[in-house]
Design a protein around this motif. Structure first.
Motif, mmCIF file in Angstrom:
data_model
loop_
_atom_site.group_PDB
_atom_site.id
_atom_site.type_symbol
_atom_site.label_atom_id
_atom_site.label_comp_id
_atom_site.label_asym_id
_atom_site.label_seq_id
_atom_site.Cartn_x
_atom_site.Cartn_y
_atom_site.Cartn_z
ATOM 1 N N SER A 71 0.871 -1.188 0.000
ATOM 2 C CA SER A 71 0.000 0.000 0.000
ATOM 3 C C SER A 71 0.901 1.229 0.000
ATOM 4 C CB SER A 71 -0.895 0.012 1.245
ATOM 5 O OG SER A 71 -0.130 0.386 2.372
ATOM 6 N N GLY A 72 0.281 2.398 -0.061
ATOM 7 C CA GLY A 72 1.057 3.641 -0.037
ATOM 8 C C GLY A 72 1.845 3.821 1.250
ATOM 9 N N GLU A 73 1.427 3.138 2.314
ATOM 10 C CA GLU A 73 2.105 3.281 3.600
ATOM 11 C C GLU A 73 3.094 2.156 3.875
ATOM 12 O OE1 GLU A 73 -1.141 3.584 2.974
ATOM 13 O OE2 GLU A 73 -2.180 4.656 4.574
ATOM 14 N N MET A 93 -0.496 -0.256 -4.163
ATOM 15 C CA MET A 93 -1.860 0.272 -4.292
ATOM 16 C C MET A 93 -1.874 1.606 -3.553
ATOM 17 S SD MET A 93 -5.453 -1.301 -2.937
ATOM 18 C CE MET A 93 -6.725 -0.137 -2.446
ATOM 19 N N GLY A 94 -1.471 2.636 -4.252
ATOM 20 C CA GLY A 94 -1.328 3.971 -3.668
ATOM 21 C C GLY A 94 -0.488 4.790 -4.618
ATOM 22 N N VAL A 95 -0.629 6.098 -4.543
ATOM 23 C CA VAL A 95 0.209 6.928 -5.413
ATOM 24 C C VAL A 95 1.574 7.153 -4.780
ATOM 25 C CG1 VAL A 95 -0.634 9.164 -4.525
ATOM 26 C CG2 VAL A 95 0.235 9.018 -6.858
ATOM 27 N N GLY A 96 1.612 7.230 -3.452
ATOM 28 C CA GLY A 96 2.881 7.445 -2.754
ATOM 29 C C GLY A 96 3.634 6.136 -2.604
ATOM 30 N N LEU A 119 -6.914 8.603 -7.847
ATOM 31 C CA LEU A 119 -7.306 9.137 -6.538
ATOM 32 C C LEU A 119 -7.253 10.664 -6.472
ATOM 33 C CD1 LEU A 119 -4.276 9.601 -5.960
ATOM 34 C CD2 LEU A 119 -4.355 7.695 -4.385
ATOM 35 N N ARG A 252 2.157 13.512 3.373
ATOM 36 C CA ARG A 252 2.712 12.499 4.263
ATOM 37 C C ARG A 252 3.080 13.177 5.576
ATOM 38 N NH1 ARG A 252 0.754 9.044 1.696
ATOM 39 N NH2 ARG A 252 1.734 7.370 0.534
ATOM 40 N N HIS A 299 -6.049 9.320 7.841
ATOM 41 C CA HIS A 299 -5.484 9.005 6.519
ATOM 42 C C HIS A 299 -6.570 8.448 5.591
ATOM 43 C CE1 HIS A 299 -1.504 7.900 4.329
ATOM 44 N NE2 HIS A 299 -2.465 8.160 3.467
ATOM 45 N N SER A 302 -7.894 8.915 0.098
ATOM 46 C CA SER A 302 -8.420 8.158 -1.051
ATOM 47 C C SER A 302 -9.496 7.167 -0.636
ATOM 48 C CB SER A 302 -7.269 7.398 -1.734
ATOM 49 O OG SER A 302 -6.750 6.425 -0.845
ATOM 50 N N ARG A 308 -10.949 3.454 -4.025
ATOM 51 C CA ARG A 308 -10.124 2.326 -3.582
ATOM 52 C C ARG A 308 -10.268 1.137 -4.544
ATOM 53 N NH1 ARG A 308 -8.346 2.955 1.941
ATOM 54 N NH2 ARG A 308 -7.244 4.942 1.775
ATOM 55 N N MET A 311 -8.100 1.937 -7.461
ATOM 56 C CA MET A 311 -6.686 1.761 -7.100
ATOM 57 C C MET A 311 -6.311 0.282 -7.090
ATOM 58 S SD MET A 311 -6.673 4.560 -4.017
ATOM 59 C CE MET A 311 -5.018 4.246 -3.374
HETATM 60 C C1 8YV Z 1 -3.733 5.147 0.939
HETATM 61 C C2 8YV Z 1 -1.999 6.862 0.064
HETATM 62 O O1 8YV Z 1 -3.698 5.402 2.279
HETATM 63 O O2 8YV Z 1 -2.046 6.700 -2.278
HETATM 64 C C3 8YV Z 1 -1.382 6.940 -1.285
HETATM 65 O O3 8YV Z 1 -0.190 7.268 -1.366
HETATM 66 O O4 8YV Z 1 -1.436 7.248 1.028
HETATM 67 C C4 8YV Z 1 -3.392 6.359 0.206
HETATM 68 O O5 8YV Z 1 -4.165 6.582 -0.872
HETATM 69 C C5 8YV Z 1 -3.225 3.764 0.717
HETATM 70 O O6 8YV Z 1 -2.066 3.656 0.023
HETATM 71 C C6 8YV Z 1 -4.274 2.826 0.210
HETATM 72 O O7 8YV Z 1 -3.760 1.565 -0.033
#
Ligand code: 8YV
Length: 336
Positions: A71-73, A93-96, A119, A252, A299, A302, A308, A311
């Motif tokens: 995930s993004g985290e 699954m996240g943009v970050g 997102l 972040r 958090h 998205s 979701r 994503m």
């Molecule tokens: C979500 C996020 O918390 O996309 C990102 O970078 O921080 C968030 O959208 C997370 O990654 C969902 O899986």
């Protein structure tokens, strides 16, 4: 192959790369949403956080782990990449993707993908929601009515006007642009800072976060996390934002020096804040939680069903494309 709670191995299914029969093996490196985990378990041999739950089983499985789902985290440090000799792809699954050591993945010959664009609307919507909530004190107003204080004490103290105010945006990427469009609809003037001025936006560029803060009523953070932006918003920037300024963070937690922020809020150095992200999620310092003029959300930038789902679909499409030998949908810039 036997199955247990940590390992869902498949007996048959789509072939992986030529010469590698059976379903490809994927490590879910942290707890992931069912929207992502469900299809992963159906399509792949899925190992759920095996490196954390059973190091011996992980060591045995590692040579066949070809993908990491994240995930993004999530965190994928070089040390863990080093224990994945067959790694080919990381599907975030996240943009970050600031928790992923992209250089280590590339050195291993693995590509990193993420889920940009799908997102943008949700994160921008939340940024505006936090701006309004902090300026108009919506959560406090809600608490006021529920606690019977309206009837007992009369009208609430007056709040801040948002329409027509000055909006400073730190980061003018896809989501920064979506925030700017929305803020314009509120009649706000827009200025931004980024590593360099963008040719494709009409907004005024300001070279530093401190200078931008000094001329903003709302300072909205939507810049990538990671070493390059760590504590970019420090005590000096907060002082520049000033007593009436409102800080909104949908980027972040690492972008802000959280101790300096707490001090600035406690001492009235800034006027308020709306925060979606924190330094050590899901732990939010007690001192921050005690401040009534700060709006805190967990958090959820998205976190709508449709976004979701989009994503998860994109992350799965990247994995599917990779194992089908097709071009990746959305590799991170460093892997293009
Ligand atoms: C979500 C996020 O918390 O996309 C990102 O970078 O921080 C968030 O959208 C997370 O990654 C969902 O899986």
């Amino acid at each position: 192959m036997s199955q247990d709670s940590r390992t869902r191995a498949a007996d048959e299914g789509k072939p992986g790369k030529p010469g590698k029969p059976g379903k490809p093996c994927v490590l879910a490196v942290s707890k992931l949403m069912p929207l992502y985990m469900g299809p992963l378990a159906e399509r792949y041999e899925l190992l759920e956080r095996l490196h954390e739950t059973d190091p011996a089983a992980f060591a045995a499985a590692a040579p066949r782990i070809r993908a990491v789902a994240a995930s993004g985290e999530s965190r994928l440090p070089a040390e863990l990449v080093g224990r994945l000799p067959a790694l080919e792809i990381v599907a975030v699954m996240g943009v970050g993707y600031d928790g992923i050591d992209v250089a280590a993945c590339k050195a291993r010959g693995a590509v990193v993908t993420h889920t940009p664009d799908v997102l943008n609307d949700d994160v921008a919507d939340l940024a505006l929601g936090l701006m309004l909530s902090a300026a108009r004190q919506l959560p406090a107003a809600d608490r006021y009515v529920r606690a019977g204080e309206w009837a007992a004490k009369g009208a609430m103290p007056l709040a801040r006007k948002m329409s027509g105010a000055r909006c400073g945006i730190v980061g003018m990427g896809r989501i920064g642009k979506a925030i700017a469009t929305r803020a314009q609809a509120f009649g706000m003037s827009i200025a931004y800072t980024a590593r360099s001025a963008k040719a494709d936006v009409p907004y005024r560029y300001v070279a530093s976060a401190e200078a931008l803060a000094a001329e903003s009523d709302f300072l909205v953070l939507i810049t990538p996390g990671g070493a390059g932006t760590k504590h970019m918003i420090d005590a000096r920037v907060l002082r520049a934002l000033g007593q009436k300024g409102i800080l909104v963070n949908v980027a972040r937690g690492s972008v802000v020096d959280e101790d300096a922020l707490i001090e600035a809020l406690e001492q009235g150095i800034i006027g308020g804040a709306g925060l979606d992200v924190f330094a050590n999620e899901p732990n939010v310092p007690e001192r921050l939680r005690a401040l009534p003029h700060v709006v805190l959300v967990p958090h959820i930038g998205s976190a709508t069903t449709s976004t979701r789902q989009a994503m998860a679909d994109l992350a799965l499409a990247n994995l599917g494309a990779h194992f089908a030998g097709q071009p990746l949908k959305t590799p991170v810039p460093e892997c293009r």
